[in-house]
Design an enzyme around this catalytic site. Structure first.
Site, PDB file in Angstrom:
ATOM      1  N   GLU A 119      40.154  35.982  39.322  1.00 38.75           N
ATOM      2  CA  GLU A 119      39.110  36.815  39.935  1.00 38.75           C
ATOM      3  C   GLU A 119      39.496  38.293  39.897  1.00 38.75           C
ATOM      4  O   GLU A 119      38.642  39.167  39.956  1.00 38.75           O
ATOM      5  CB  GLU A 119      38.878  36.396  41.390  1.00 38.75           C
ATOM      6  N   SER A 142      45.071  35.464  40.964  1.00 36.34           N
ATOM      7  CA  SER A 142      43.829  34.804  40.536  1.00 36.34           C
ATOM      8  C   SER A 142      43.126  35.537  39.405  1.00 36.34           C
ATOM      9  O   SER A 142      43.119  36.770  39.351  1.00 36.34           O
ATOM     10  CB  SER A 142      42.892  34.749  41.747  1.00 36.34           C
ATOM     11  N   TYR A 171      37.698  39.316  48.229  1.00 35.44           N
ATOM     12  CA  TYR A 171      38.762  38.350  47.903  1.00 35.44           C
ATOM     13  C   TYR A 171      39.616  38.879  46.760  1.00 35.44           C
ATOM     14  O   TYR A 171      40.852  38.907  46.825  1.00 35.44           O
ATOM     15  CB  TYR A 171      38.141  36.997  47.524  1.00 35.44           C
TER      16      TYR A 171
END
Ligand code: NAP
Ligand code: F7E
Length: 329
Positions: free
Chosen positions: A128, A126, A156
């Site tokens: 992120e 990801s 996460y």
């Protein structure tokens, strides 16, 4: 006929990927975890497809993963899309997020090695993971690519980094054909209703259906200034498949190269229902701010474009329109 296993079949991407693979005449085994209520909303349309099999399993339980592979040891492609994928939730349930999003990937990779499964593996990494490596850049000249340093800003993102490194380690240490797609935000009609884009379009849909009632409960959001590189989920699952068709496994950034704030998403979405000024309809609520934020994401997918021949088919405006129209109707 090729066979694929999809972990995370009931999610947004799992459902799009299953559609794509069934279209390509794969046999698809979807793994879904046990739920007390029906969690197959997004895959209802394929449940009776003769090439589709639904199996129960949970990636936090290595025994469960092993059982799935023992039953389908002749699998060609394995896609790990299973995750606790909500960033805000990961601050409230960090250990659960770690178990699913981080350790779950290890359970799959180690089972592949231990059972000698000869299949290609995809890991859902990801954007992120890039975290706070860039501050808000209003000139929008900065991009993240495969060489950008990870600076994760949430439980996460940290779990995703661990899974990402595990994917590259197993490739190098054991020669597994494992690739990670570093996907930037991708959305659509099947997006979960608590992610910001769908939360907005779902609210607009409900509000329009109420006859634009002025007493309708307001749309409550957090930070409107973060930038995201938003694409369409249907386009992004094609890139996952393309990665596993390559002779050599590698990691790729998948994105649109354009970035917009949540405020801009609101502008475009509300304009579709004839509202130029949404300020009276939206409330900023501290409840939806995060302990740490990722301010600016904008990807550069030249590598995927060059090697895979992948390019996004939907613009930001197409995406917002598609989502609003779906939720209004
Ligand atoms: P999603 O809609 O939240 O789907 C996640 C899937 O994982 C669901 O099917 C969920 O099952 C399943 N799952 C959760 N815990 C599990 C467990 N313990 N065992 C087995 N399955 C489990 O996520 P998405 O948007 O489709 O994203 C797919 C993947 O890409 C995720 O790994 C996500 O982190 C990653 N990713 C997403 C984006 C994006 O913008 N969408 C960007 C980059 C990376 P239930 O339906 O039962 O909850
Ligand atoms: O937040 C802001 C929030 O939750 C986007 C996941 O698929 O993409 C997704 O993660 C932005 C953030 O997505 C609300 O603070 C404001 O800046 O839609 P989101 P995300 O955190 O970017 C990445 C690539 C993934 O890998 C993840 O799995 O919107 N925001 N107000 C809000 N966000 C939410 N959810 N709800 C609000 O009310």
């Amino acid at each position: 006929m090729k066979k694929a296993i999809i972990f995370g079949i009931t999610g947004q991407d799992g459902s799009h990927l299953a559609d794509l693979l069934l279209e390509k005449e794969y046999e698809v085994v979807g793994v879904s975890r046990r739920a007390s209520t029906d969690n197959t909303q997004r895959i209802k349309h394929i449940l009776s497809n003769e090439n589709f099999y639904l199996m129960q399993g949970d990636i936090t339980d290595a025994y469960s993963v092993i059982n799935i592979f023992k039953k389908h040891s002749n699998v060609d492609e394995i896609y790990n899309l299973a995750a606790q994928s909500h960033v805000a939730v990961s601050f409230k349930q960090p250990a659960l997020t770690w178990d699913i999003t981080g350790k779950g990937c290890l359970n799959i990779l180690q089972s592949i090695v231990d059972l000698g499964i000869d299949a290609r593996f995809y890991q859902a990494s990801s954007s992120e993971m890039f975290g706070r490596n860039y501050d808000i850049d209003r000139s929008q000249n900065k991009f993240q690519n495969e060489d950008t340093k990870f600076m994760p800003q949430s439980p996460y993102a940290i779990a995703k980094c661990a899974a990402h490194y595990m994917t590259t380690l197993f490739r190098e240490a054991y020669g597994i054909h494992s690739s990670a797609g570093i996907l930037f935000n991708h959305e659509g009609e099947r997006r979960g209703e608590t992610f910001v884009t769908r939360k907005i379009t779902k609210w607009i849909g409900d509000w329009v259906k109420s006859g634009k009632d002025l007493n309708f409960p307001k749309l409550r959001l957090g930070n409107l200034e973060a930038f995201r590189d938003w694409g369409y989920a249907g386009d992004y699952v094609e890139a996952m498949w393309m990665m596993l068709q390559q002779d050599s496994p590698q990691d790729y950034v998948i994105c649109t190269g354009k970035t917009h704030t949540i405020r801009e998403f609101l502008d475009v979405a509300f304009l579709h229902v004839g509202m130029e000024d949404w300020s009276d309809l939206v409330v900023q609520d501290p409840e939806f701010y995060r302990p740490a934020e990722v301010d600016y994401l904008r990807g550069d997918c030249s590598k995927a474009n060059k090697i895979l021949g992948w390019t996004p088919k939907h613009s930001f405006e197409d995406l917002v329109k598609k989502m609003v129209e779906h939720d209004v109707s």
